[in-house]
Design a protein around this motif. Structure first.
Motif, short mmCIF file in Angstrom:
data_model
loop_
_atom_site.label_atom_id
_atom_site.label_comp_id
_atom_site.label_asym_id
_atom_site.label_seq_id
_atom_site.Cartn_x
_atom_site.Cartn_y
_atom_site.Cartn_z
N LEU A 270 0.87 -1.18 0.11
CA LEU A 270 0.27 -0.03 0.14
C LEU A 270 0.96 1.29 0.02
O LEU A 270 0.43 2.47 -0.30
N GLY A 271 2.15 1.07 0.28
CA GLY A 271 3.02 2.27 0.03
C GLY A 271 3.32 2.71 -1.28
O GLY A 271 2.79 2.02 -2.17
N VAL A 272 4.20 3.45 -1.45
CA VAL A 272 4.36 3.97 -2.76
C VAL A 272 5.45 3.03 -3.51
O VAL A 272 6.45 2.52 -3.01
N ILE A 273 5.16 2.78 -4.92
CA ILE A 273 6.01 2.01 -5.47
C ILE A 273 6.70 2.64 -6.67
O ILE A 273 5.77 3.52 -7.49
N LEU A 274 7.79 2.88 -6.65
CA LEU A 274 8.78 3.71 -7.64
C LEU A 274 9.33 2.73 -8.84
O LEU A 274 9.74 1.89 -8.61
N SER A 275 8.91 3.60 -10.02
CA SER A 275 9.48 2.66 -11.31
C SER A 275 9.58 3.41 -12.32
O SER A 275 9.35 4.70 -12.35
N LYS A 276 10.16 3.11 -13.36
CA LYS A 276 10.36 3.95 -14.72
C LYS A 276 10.63 2.75 -15.68
O LYS A 276 11.23 1.80 -15.46
N ALA A 277 10.69 3.18 -16.79
CA ALA A 277 10.98 2.35 -18.05
C ALA A 277 12.17 2.75 -18.75
O ALA A 277 12.16 3.70 -19.83
N TYR A 278 13.43 2.60 -18.17
CA TYR A 278 13.75 1.69 -17.04
C TYR A 278 14.99 2.22 -16.51
O TYR A 278 15.76 2.87 -17.12
N TYR A 279 15.38 1.54 -15.24
CA TYR A 279 16.74 2.04 -14.69
C TYR A 279 17.82 1.19 -15.26
O TYR A 279 17.72 -0.33 -15.35
N LYS A 280 18.69 1.93 -16.04
CA LYS A 280 19.52 0.93 -17.12
C LYS A 280 20.61 -0.02 -16.67
O LYS A 280 20.95 -1.08 -17.18
N ASP A 281 21.05 0.13 -15.39
CA ASP A 281 22.16 -0.42 -14.70
C ASP A 281 22.04 -0.38 -13.35
O ASP A 281 21.10 0.50 -12.77
N SER A 282 22.86 -1.12 -12.33
CA SER A 282 22.65 -1.15 -11.22
C SER A 282 23.24 -0.05 -10.47
O SER A 282 22.64 0.62 -9.54
N GLN A 283 24.08 0.89 -11.26
CA GLN A 283 24.61 2.09 -10.76
C GLN A 283 23.33 3.11 -10.81
O GLN A 283 23.12 4.00 -9.68
N GLU A 284 22.72 3.33 -11.61
CA GLU A 284 21.47 4.21 -11.68
C GLU A 284 20.37 3.52 -10.81
O GLU A 284 19.98 4.55 -10.11
N LEU A 285 20.08 2.44 -10.56
CA LEU A 285 19.18 1.98 -9.79
C LEU A 285 19.68 2.47 -8.41
O LEU A 285 18.69 2.84 -7.69
N LEU A 286 20.72 2.19 -7.85
CA LEU A 286 21.22 2.42 -6.78
C LEU A 286 21.12 3.95 -6.58
O LEU A 286 20.89 4.67 -5.18
N ALA A 287 21.55 4.82 -7.38
CA ALA A 287 21.63 5.96 -7.21
C ALA A 287 20.43 6.84 -6.97
O ALA A 287 20.14 7.54 -5.98
N VAL A 288 19.32 6.10 -7.59
CA VAL A 288 17.93 6.85 -7.51
C VAL A 288 17.61 6.36 -5.95
O VAL A 288 16.84 6.96 -5.29
N ALA A 289 17.89 4.99 -5.71
CA ALA A 289 17.24 4.72 -4.16
C ALA A 289 18.09 5.30 -3.13
O ALA A 289 17.11 5.81 -2.14
N ARG A 290 19.01 5.78 -3.54
CA ARG A 290 19.86 6.59 -2.50
C ARG A 290 19.27 7.89 -2.19
O ARG A 290 19.17 8.64 -1.16
N GLU A 291 19.00 8.60 -3.45
CA GLU A 291 18.35 9.80 -3.57
C GLU A 291 17.06 9.63 -2.96
O GLU A 291 16.88 10.77 -2.35
#
Length: 699
Positions: free
Chosen positions: A262-283
């Motif tokens: 029920l919380g917020v689900i964050l997504s996009k098409a798409y996080y291209k690699d692990s560096q981008e994914l983790l950078a967004v998560a940290r931010e």
């Protein structure tokens, strides 16, 4: 058979109506057999009203293969039969069925009041212009009566008007590529009238509904079941809520989803690699954005050329565990994408084909090679290779697919985004069950949903939950669903809201949309804000689309407004938990259209964009630029809801039974609570792993 029935007006003069060819008789104490030139029709009465079946008492929809669309066997009641070939009646409990010959037609009574009857659309030269019952090469036709001003609701996720009166609707799952036409991803041949009668066709096949569709008949409900078999329920309930509860009792209730979903689900098409994914998560965590789930979409973790085979793309995720461990350390749940296709370039294709786990080609007996038509996608979709389609009717293939999820869940995945599932569309496709691809087309979605959900039930440590795009009768048992690929504009927002409400009126209680719109990264900050504000009050909430969906990517003003919306979402979690519990028990959706929530107020149903979230919150989404909202409040006094102010003033009180227009500031919401009611609110948190025990009541 799905393309055999024309959407233009059929030649009704050439269709021969069914007629009684010999005296009806009790086949047993619970079934009335009515001989016709198309074979016997069987009529029975149970707690689910009248059931009409073709092909004899022991016939099954799928010729022996059980797709499990129903969760219960109706408890048929003993029939009391009187009459002859020309006119006979059967009585059971509250129901009485009267059958007439020349041609075969009927009237169904409950407590001596007519519930439904064969269409009375007449003709100069015959009693019925439309055949009450008929069978053609396209399938069975059943024509029912519509009252002069009667509305009809349901029939799955549809993007247009909720009231289907005047529409031609086809229950057929499509990769709809948006929300702009009648085509949709989630369908079910279930409809109901505020007058109390309900129609449900138990079938895996397409069904075409002419709902007072003027080119056919503006006064009749024409139902075309595109199959050789007919299995139809007609029943009556005293309210729309009871109607949906009865349908859910027959086809299944949705289990309560886990709190974190029920919380917020964050997504996009798409996080291209692990560096981008983790950078967004940290931010996200650095900026204190409320969020529970982060998503690796289709191309984010799979090699597009060889997908899908439960493999991490080794060029980007040689070892995915440290990446997922870091996300877990930041208290994220993790969602990964899949579809039920296997590239011919993956060794798994040959293995699955050899074992018979893929849909076969009737012409060759080999695995069917699905060729993607990428022309509608333009540059949006990476070219996809020819693929095999997993055959979920094969027990071993089903078990293989389910068990293949185990390593994902053990690695730390919490949620599956079960995409696609609409690709069985060719009569040359053959399943293990013996059905063609076209006949299996709709129910395939439900089998796919069920398989993935069962995998999550068995192996997910944080509770089973998935997002499915395609769905059919029974898919509500495997929550949840999301609304496909809306265009990123104001029409896309409005249609997505209607789709969510229509699905809710069809027995699907949980729904989410792509906040901001999926297609075209328009960077429309105002649209993004209004979409997020509306989605606060949906069952699930996902920021998703082409291009970044983090609030700060839309500018400071939009980011501030969306942050406020996300904070409100988390404060509403105790209230939403109660709504999901009620949905699981009753079948009522979290988002309830006005026609569903206020069936006795004839004005309320005209406002199809506003809705109730749960029992207490009346939500008026802003669906046009500039902040203007037009709304209607039912009878009684209403109070403007503002979680930041626990002491509403007289200016916050509105008289019901009236129409209003207002201009909202970017941070303003038009949400109302009946005066005297209270809403439970939780604390401000950033995710559901935090302490949420402190609650307050508003006001």
């Amino acid at each position: 058979m799905s393309n055999a029935f024309s959407v233009t007006e059929p030649d009704w003069n050439s269709i021969k109506a069914a007629d009684i060819t010999a005296s009806p008789y009790l086949k047993d104490d619970h079934h009335l057999a009515v001989p016709t030139q198309y074979g016997s029709l069987l009529f029975s009465i149970s707690q689910f009203g009248l059931r009409i079946q073709s092909g004899g008492e022991n016939a099954t929809l799928d010729d022996g293969f059980d797709y499990g669309m129903l969760i219960t066997t109706p408890d048929t009641q003993q029939l009391v039969f009187t009459g002859d070939e020309q006119h006979c009646t059967v009585n059971a409990g509250d129901y009485r069925l009267a059958l007439f010959s020349a041609p075969l037609h009927f009237k169904l009574y409950r407590n001596d009041i007519v519930v439904q009857e064969s269409a009375t659309d007449g003709h100069f030269v015959r009693q019925h212009r439309l055949p009450p019952f008929a069978k053609t090469d396209a399938g069975w036709i059943v024509c029912l009566e519509l009252g002069d001003d009667e509305s009809i609701y349901g029939l799955g996720e549809k993007w247009g008007k909720l009231d289907k009166r005047g529409q031609l609707v086809r229950s057929y799952n499509h990769d709809a590529l948006g929300v702009n036409t009648e085509k949709s991803y989630k369908n079910t041949p279930y409809a109901w009238s505020p007058e109390g009668w309900n129609l449900f066709v138990h079938t895996p096949t397409p069904v075409t509904h002419g709902v007072g569709y003027a080119p056919w008949s503006q006064r009749a409900y024409v139902c075309v079941v595109e199959d050789t078999l007919l299995d139809m329920f007609l029943y009556h309930c005293d309210s729309p809520a009871k109607s949906i509860h009865t349908y859910s009792s027959l086809t299944g209730f949705a289990p309560v989803p886990p709190k974190w979903s029920l919380g917020v689900i964050l997504s996009k098409a798409y996080y291209k690699d692990s560096q981008e994914l983790l950078a967004v998560a940290r931010e996200v965590r650095e900026k204190n954005m409320p969020c529970d789930v982060i998503t690796l979409d289709g191309r984010a973790w799979q090699d597009t050329d060889t997908r899908f085979a439960f493999e991490w793309d080794p060029t980007r995720y040689a070892d995915p565990k440290p990446v997922l461990d870091e996300l877990k350390a930041m208290d994220f749940k993790i969602c990964v994408w899949e579809y039920p296709m296997i590239s011919v370039k993956n060794p798994l294709y040959a293995k699955a084909a050899e074992k018979g786990w893929l849909i076969k080609d009737k012409r060759t007996g080999e695995a069917y090679r699905y060729e993607w038509d990428l022309s509608p996608f333009g540059e949006v979709l990476t070219p996809l290779p020819d693929s095999g389609i997993l055959d979920f009717t094969h027990p071993d293939a089903y078990e293989f697919w389910k068990e293949s999820h185990k390593p994902l869940f053990e690695l730390g995945v919490d949620m599956i985004k079960a995409d696609f599932g609409e690709q069985l569309e060719d009569d040359n496709m053959l399943s293990y069950s013996g059905d063609s691809g076209d006949r299996l087309h709709n129910v395939y979605s439900m089998l796919y949903n069920r398989c993935v959900y069962e995998a999550a039930e068995k192996y997910c440590k944080t509770g089973p939950f998935l997002f499915s795009r395609s769905a059919w009768t029974g898919s509500q048992r495997f929550p949840a669903q999301w609304g496909g690929d809306p265009q990123a504009d104001w029409h896309g927002l409005a249609a997505s809201i209607r789709g969510s409400l229509s699905w809710g009126m069809s027995g699907g209680p949980f729904f989410a949309t792509d906040i901001g719109g999926f297609y075209k990264d328009t960077r429309d900050a105002e649209l993004y804000v209004r979409w997020a504000q509306a989605s606060v009050f949906s069952a699930h909430m996902r920021l998703h689309g082409i291009g970044p969906r983090e609030p700060w990517s839309y500018g400071e003003a939009a980011s501030d407004a969306v942050f406020n919306a996300l904070k409100l979402r988390y404060r509403l979690l105790p209230y939403l938990e109660k709504a999901t519990q009620q949905a699981s028990e009753t079948g009522l959706p979290v988002q309830r259209s006005m026609a569903l929530a206020f069936p006795n107020d004839p004005l309320a149903s005209q406002f199809e964009q506003q809705f109730m979230c749960g029992e207490s919150l009346l939500v008026v989404p802003c669906i046009v630029p500039g902040g203007k909202v037009k709304f209607y409040l039912p009878e009684g006094d209403w109070v403007r809801f503002n979680a930041a102010s626990t002491s509403p003033t007289d200016e916050d009180t509105y008289q019901g039974g009236k129409y209003y227009e207002q201009i909202l500031g970017l941070n303003e919401l038009a949400v109302f609570v009946r005066k005297g009611e209270q809403v439970v609110l939780g604390p401000e948190v950033e995710h559901t792993e935090m302490d949420m025990s402190a609650t307050t009541m508003w006001p």
